[in-house]
Enzyme design. Sequence first.
Site, short mmCIF file in Angstrom:
data_model
loop_
_atom_site.label_atom_id
_atom_site.label_comp_id
_atom_site.label_asym_id
_atom_site.label_seq_id
_atom_site.Cartn_x
_atom_site.Cartn_y
_atom_site.Cartn_z
N GLU A 108 0.78 -1.20 -0.02
CA GLU A 108 -0.17 0.11 -0.18
C GLU A 108 0.57 0.88 -0.31
O GLU A 108 0.67 2.45 0.68
CB GLU A 108 -1.38 -0.20 1.64
CG GLU A 108 -1.69 -1.42 0.95
CD GLU A 108 -3.10 -1.45 1.70
OE1 GLU A 108 -3.66 0.02 2.55
OE2 GLU A 108 -3.95 -2.42 2.01
N GLU A 166 -5.03 -8.66 -0.20
CA GLU A 166 -5.47 -8.23 0.75
C GLU A 166 -6.83 -8.07 0.60
O GLU A 166 -7.27 -7.54 -0.64
CB GLU A 166 -5.38 -6.71 1.37
CG GLU A 166 -4.28 -7.03 2.43
CD GLU A 166 -3.55 -5.76 3.18
OE1 GLU A 166 -4.71 -5.10 3.36
OE2 GLU A 166 -2.31 -6.17 3.17
#
Length: 506
Positions: free
Chosen positions: A176, A307
């Site tokens: 991220e 994820e």
Amino acid sequence: TTATATAVIDLDIEGPTISRHIYGHFAEHLGRCIYGGFWVGEDSPIPHEGGIRLDVVRALRALEIPNLRWPGGCFADEYHWKDGIGPRDQRPRMVNTHWGNVEENNHFGTHEFMALCELLGAEPYISGNVGSGTVQEMSEWVEYLTRDGDSPMVRLRKANGREEPWRVKFWGIGNETWGCGGNMRAEYSADLARQYATYCRDHGDNKLYRIASGANGDDYKWTETLMQQISCFGCEATPRTFFQGITVHHYTLSGPWEAKGSATVFDTDDYYRTMLSARKIDRILTGHSTVMDMYDPRRTVGLVLDEWGTWWDVEPGTNPGFLFQQNTLRDALVASTHFDIFHRHASRLYMANIAQTVNVLQAMLLTDGDALVLTPTYHVFEMNKGHQDATSLDVHLRTDDTRRLVGDAELVTLSASASVKDGTVLVSLTNLDAEKPVEVTLDLRGGSIGEPTARLLTADRLQAHNTPEASAAVAPLSFDGLKVTDPGLVLTLPPHSFLTVQAPLS
Ligand code: AHR
């Protein structure tokens, strides 16, 4: 009333292989995932091997989990691997600033993680630190783990008790980077991915599959920026790949981020909104795949959804930074719907990792002291494990009354996928309707099947869940409602249920 539908499956038209890695898992230093979940330490009265909980290992082995991602998540970008090697009582401590602001004693580090993977029979997927680490630090970690012979990092590994190098294929370059991993712009992140990937070397015959930190949800621009690095547009030559995979993350919510709602206290409207959010993953994967196809028409670069899963409010009274949530039949149906979509994207989706394996978000397992609970989501992974590395089969649904309006969006309430492996066909079916059963005719063409068997996962309520006191409130039962007919099979799926049918090809 009962809805009706037909699922047409061509047994002799083989689609792409469903990578077993889409049944992957994720373990972060977050709340009680590692500490209390996987790791109890060598002095624990809970049965363990070298500090690793054996009930957890046994349960996960039954799922045949293909890979495990570690150490984060956001934690990965503040983790310095050298703090997690050597004698445990001498390891430096740090503060886990992302998750609960608690002290991390680094007792679970590289050697413990690799031992865990060996016990699980799963491939390690290590996420390296780009946000607050250095190129040298990441490069040395790869050397420490995978190099044979003699070198500074090899000597350090041997001094810590491991002679042979480990095999590590999956290597994450940041996490991220658009958010907790450094708040970067796509262009800057793409440059760093190229730079870090350069120094993550293949030592000997250990070939890394480098995974660059990719988009948040439907940020297709991010994917395009990354893909521009791998090849020239329209170029016929084999693309030059700095990285072999790129990530995307998508979580399922029932409303806005600020009001996620309870895992167990919700109404039917919340439930349907959740299912719309789950179904969104189809659009997201299609969008990223379409962009990737422009730059990589041969589909050499993998899409890695590392994820995914539901995200609810934490259970009352628990640390808000620990992301501990219960898991109901609703979560199970979110998972089964995701897998049908994943199977349809098998030609580009190489890996997916549900967040997270134990005690965090949409977990497979919940621990409470020495008690272990298998969640409804666990059972979906178990019932679907035959799809791993199987050949996908197209499923065409003919149905008029398995749709409903949720706000101004349409939700299709029947979901299905199928595959064949080693002469066995596996069909997965989900009825998302909260009230209505659906009679499904499996119209099997291009082949015939032998004696079928089926298993059903459902409960009287969507909110049903398992606890140490009632550990099988949601658990699969064998299903004896299969009728063999001329086109194939007929069965009735109860409301809010997941069912698998298995049969040998004859
Ligand atoms: O899975 C929990 C967190 O969600 C991860 O650490 C992070 O990558 C994401 O935002």
